[in-house]
Write an enzyme that holds these catalytic residues in place. Sequence first.
Site, PDB file in Angstrom:
ATOM      1  N   CYS A  82      -0.476  -5.325 -17.664  1.00  0.00           N
ATOM      2  CA  CYS A  82       0.390  -6.027 -16.710  1.00  0.00           C
ATOM      3  C   CYS A  82      -0.205  -5.973 -15.314  1.00  0.00           C
ATOM      4  CB  CYS A  82       1.781  -5.399 -16.701  1.00  0.00           C
ATOM      5  SG  CYS A  82       2.696  -5.591 -18.233  1.00  0.00           S
ATOM      6  N   CYS A 133     -13.642  -2.458 -11.522  1.00  0.00           N
ATOM      7  CA  CYS A 133     -12.456  -3.236 -11.907  1.00  0.00           C
ATOM      8  C   CYS A 133     -11.268  -2.566 -11.218  1.00  0.00           C
ATOM      9  CB  CYS A 133     -12.298  -3.295 -13.421  1.00  0.00           C
ATOM     10  SG  CYS A 133     -12.093  -1.691 -14.224  1.00  0.00           S
TER      11      CYS A 133
END
Length: 419
Positions: A192, A377
């Site tokens: 999410c 990331c």
Amino acid sequence: MSRAEITRYSRHLLLPDLGEDGQRRLRAARVLVVGAGGLGSPVLLYLAAAGVGTLGVVDADEVELSNLQRQIIHGEGDVGRAKVDSAADAVARLDPAVRVIAHHLRLDESTVDEVLAGYDLVIDGTDNFPTRYLVNDACVRLGLPEVWGSIYRMDAQVAVFWGRPPESSGVAGVELRDLFPSPPAPGTVPSCAEGGVLGAMCGQVGALMATEAVKLITGVGEPLLGRVLVLDALAARWTELSLVATARAGDDAATARRPADAHPADAQPADAQPANCGLSPAGAAEGAQSAPAGGVAGAAGAVDASAVGSAGPAAVPTVTARELGRRLDDVLLVDVREPGERLIASIDGAVHVPLAAILDGSGLSVIPRERPVVLHCRSGVRSEQAARALLAAGYDDVVHLAGGILAWATDQDPSMATY
């Protein structure tokens, strides 16, 4: 029932299929909701409003500001509190007569059976694959029905599993492993926090899960057992898929007697993989996984998928945020996140090459082989996968940022927004 209860539940009592008997069953029920997040929030509120007598809630996390976009059981004043405590307070405000049992822990193989055994029904609103399979397998061992839901960006799935129903029920048992036999590889499905989720859809899906729970408790209607509902929110379309039990080697009762220590190697502890919002609907009909772990077939320079798995034999070198801060002018920093993530936070000077472009080879042309490369990331999972891909493609000097941009925000730029 007291006069106050008759007034409170009068709209239920008017329903011919539910009535007083159904309401009494709800009050006697013991339901465990695993996860007090996007799906668990509406489930807990609607089951409390419905009059379920005992609600257990399992969650190890604290409320964060980014949760409030979808986790409606929490408020801004709850940020920093344990989610189970915030949820318990919200239920008490709605109906003080509902007993709430807070399990502030992260389920693992040593605790899952003991926690689940005290309930009649389990509702899985978790956001990571290891816990989903852990809960599923425990429900099968204990013979408990399970309402299951998952969300992936703007798609969702809802089903009812009962891997080992009573023999006298005549119900054909199905479980999560009949839909998806094993979890996808870490890093192949965005979380999410990485891919986003439409907040209002959590209410839509959670309300359906609560409805299925009420049906199971009261015995009304036809539950979603042996069926999977798939939601495409963008098209406002529900699709129903049939689900049947699949044979598993050495198991003549659909994992009914699978011991707690018999999980496959890919069912790691919940904190070994990042939270994931859902399983992609694309593979649901075949019980397939949601995203390929390797390169796209036919793409120029695509990386061999067998060399990219995050569970490779050798550790991928890492660099800390502090070390990267000292070396930033001497390396090529590559951001492998999605474009939307860069709008929230980015490190100055980073070159954007999404993970998919590294895996299929289309992005390698902008990553020179003669410079030291540091990949990053959000938290380190995707950058590790990208680093393995570059090493497999022949790059020599490749490391990735331990802890991702979250570590950078903590150690180098506390003013940076996090998500």
